[in-house]
Enzyme design. Structure first.
Site, short mmCIF file in Angstrom:
data_model
loop_
_atom_site.label_atom_id
_atom_site.label_comp_id
_atom_site.label_asym_id
_atom_site.label_seq_id
_atom_site.Cartn_x
_atom_site.Cartn_y
_atom_site.Cartn_z
N TYR A 36 48.09 0.88 58.07
CA TYR A 36 48.07 -0.10 56.98
C TYR A 36 47.98 -1.52 57.49
O TYR A 36 48.13 -1.77 58.69
CB TYR A 36 49.29 0.08 56.08
CG TYR A 36 50.59 -0.48 56.65
CD1 TYR A 36 51.25 0.14 57.71
CD2 TYR A 36 51.16 -1.64 56.13
CE1 TYR A 36 52.44 -0.37 58.23
CE2 TYR A 36 52.36 -2.15 56.64
CZ TYR A 36 52.99 -1.51 57.69
OH TYR A 36 54.15 -2.02 58.20
N LYS A 150 49.78 0.13 63.72
CA LYS A 150 50.45 -0.22 62.46
C LYS A 150 50.46 1.01 61.54
O LYS A 150 49.71 1.10 60.56
CB LYS A 150 49.79 -1.44 61.80
CG LYS A 150 50.73 -2.17 60.84
CD LYS A 150 50.28 -3.56 60.55
CE LYS A 150 51.02 -4.22 59.41
NZ LYS A 150 52.47 -4.29 59.51
N GLU A 182 61.24 -6.56 68.84
CA GLU A 182 60.72 -7.17 67.61
C GLU A 182 61.66 -6.79 66.48
O GLU A 182 62.65 -6.09 66.68
CB GLU A 182 59.27 -6.73 67.31
CG GLU A 182 59.12 -5.25 67.06
CD GLU A 182 57.70 -4.84 66.62
OE1 GLU A 182 56.91 -5.71 66.20
OE2 GLU A 182 57.40 -3.64 66.71
N LEU A 206 54.31 -4.55 67.77
CA LEU A 206 53.10 -4.71 66.96
C LEU A 206 52.47 -6.06 67.31
O LEU A 206 53.18 -7.08 67.32
CB LEU A 206 53.44 -4.68 65.47
CG LEU A 206 52.19 -4.78 64.60
CD1 LEU A 206 51.51 -3.42 64.50
CD2 LEU A 206 52.51 -5.31 63.22
N1 PDD Z 1 55.06 -5.96 58.72
N2 PDD Z 1 56.31 -6.01 63.63
C1 PDD Z 1 56.45 -5.08 62.68
C2 PDD Z 1 57.15 -3.80 63.03
C3 PDD Z 1 55.96 -5.30 61.39
O1 PDD Z 1 56.08 -4.35 60.46
C4 PDD Z 1 55.32 -6.54 61.09
C5 PDD Z 1 54.77 -6.86 59.73
C6 PDD Z 1 55.21 -7.51 62.11
C7 PDD Z 1 54.53 -8.83 61.88
O2 PDD Z 1 53.15 -8.69 61.87
P1 PDD Z 1 52.22 -9.67 61.03
O3 PDD Z 1 52.55 -11.06 61.46
O4 PDD Z 1 50.85 -9.27 61.41
O5 PDD Z 1 52.55 -9.45 59.58
C8 PDD Z 1 55.69 -7.19 63.37
C9 PDD Z 1 54.47 -6.09 57.40
C10 PDD Z 1 54.50 -7.47 56.84
C11 PDD Z 1 55.10 -5.04 56.50
O6 PDD Z 1 55.35 -3.96 57.00
O7 PDD Z 1 55.27 -5.28 55.30
#
Ligand code: PDD
Length: 293
Positions: A36, A150, A182, A206
């Site tokens: 996703y 992801k 993270e 990620l």
């Molecule tokens: N999640 N690390 C993890 C495990 C995440 O699920 C996310 C973002 C990030 C940040 O990535 P980005 O800056 O590309 O959004 C890092 C999304 C927002 C979610 O699961 O809703």
């Protein structure tokens, strides 16, 4: 269709959210066999759409799938979804699964991917979260060894976010072999001697797009931010801690495991980086983004 009901996208068709359905035999439902993206949209302009589609293609490649449409067609579908939902500030969500097939673990022979997209209004981040910071807890990283994909399999993340919520905290920070990696849904930055560090790309992290924007802004504006490992001991003694994500942008963590982080207030480097980030977002609100970047 209820008035004002959002429109979703399911395999090439736009339809009211309440009518958007996939089969219970979908492998996303049966095995969490899918990936996703969450894309922030400012005044109708998706931010870093190109980077999100590239990451989606990479996640798909890593699970043995191709992007189901050419990049341009994919971007067009996202733009169309935003337009049909009357744009504004919202959040586009894309989920691609391997598709519907009789339940059997290995990949089915003939299967069509399921592509689902939604566009939901965003709840603005409460002002006090930015002004005063949020609380976080550190937890053992019980996820798998491919957190760079992801994947929609988010049970550990869901469980630890719940644990954090039960302790009055916003985020849970994963600790793996003595290192902070993270957040459950965010990337991590911590400041030492006035310099911010974020763990480098690797199988436990990620490759966050917000984090990349922060690194890019820092390079453009000569701010002291770099990639580098953060040990658990270092994290506990950091001057500042921030978390970044597409949905919450940059948030200061001012309490970690019930202890104040640094002075217990959002720090000066956080403010500088947030101002730079917000200036970038303001430009997008005013002028849009030049093509998917
Ligand atoms: N999640 N690390 C993890 C495990 C995440 O699920 C996310 C973002 C990030 C940040 O990535 P980005 O800056 O590309 O959004 C890092 C999304 C927002 C979610 O699961 O809703």
């Amino acid at each position: 269709m209820a008035e004002g009901e959002p429109l979703a996208y399911v395999n090439g068709t736009f339809l009211p959210l309440s009518e958007a359905k996939v089969s219970i035999l979908d492998r996303g439902f049966q095995f969490a066999d899918g990936v996703y993206e969450v894309i922030p949209v400012y005044a109708g302009s998706p931010f870093r759409l190109g980077a999100h589609i590239r990451r989606l293609a990479r996640s798909l490649g890593d699970i043995g799938m191709d992007l189901p449409m050419a990049t341009a067609a994919f971007a067009e579908a996202v733009y169309e979804l935003i337009k049909r939902n009357e744009g504004g500030d919202c959040q586009a969500y894309i989920q691609v699964t391997r598709g519907e097939a009789p339940r059997n673990h290995s990949f089915p022979e003939a299967v069509h991917p399921t592509v689902v997209m939604t566009c939901t209004p965003v709840t603005p981040v409460p002002g006090e979260w930015v002004r005063d910071g949020v609380a976080a807890i550190s937890v053992e990283d019980i996820r798998w060894a491919r957190c760079d994909i992801k994947a929609i399999s988010l049970l550990p993340n869901v469980m630890m976010r719940q644990k954090a919520a039960e302790q009055g905290a916003y985020e849970a920070i994963w600790m793996h072999e003595g290192r902070a990696v993270e957040g459950a849904a965010s990337n991590l930055f911590a400041v030492f001697d006035g310099e911010a560090r974020t763990p480098p790309d690797g199988p436990r992290v990620l490759p966050g797009i917000t984090r990349d924007v922060v690194l890019e802004l820092a390079a453009d504006e000569a701010l002291p931010v770099r990639t580098g490992e953060i040990t658990a001991d270092e994290l506990a003694a950091a001057e500042e801690v921030w978390v970044t994500s597409s949905t919450k942008e940059i948030l200061p963590v001012t309490r970690l495991d019930q202890q104040p982080v640094g002075s217990g207030r959002p720090g000066p480097l956080f403010r500088t980086v947030l101002d730079a980030y917000r200036a970038r977002i303001q430009a997008i609100r005013e002028h849009g983004e030049e093509g998917p970047s």
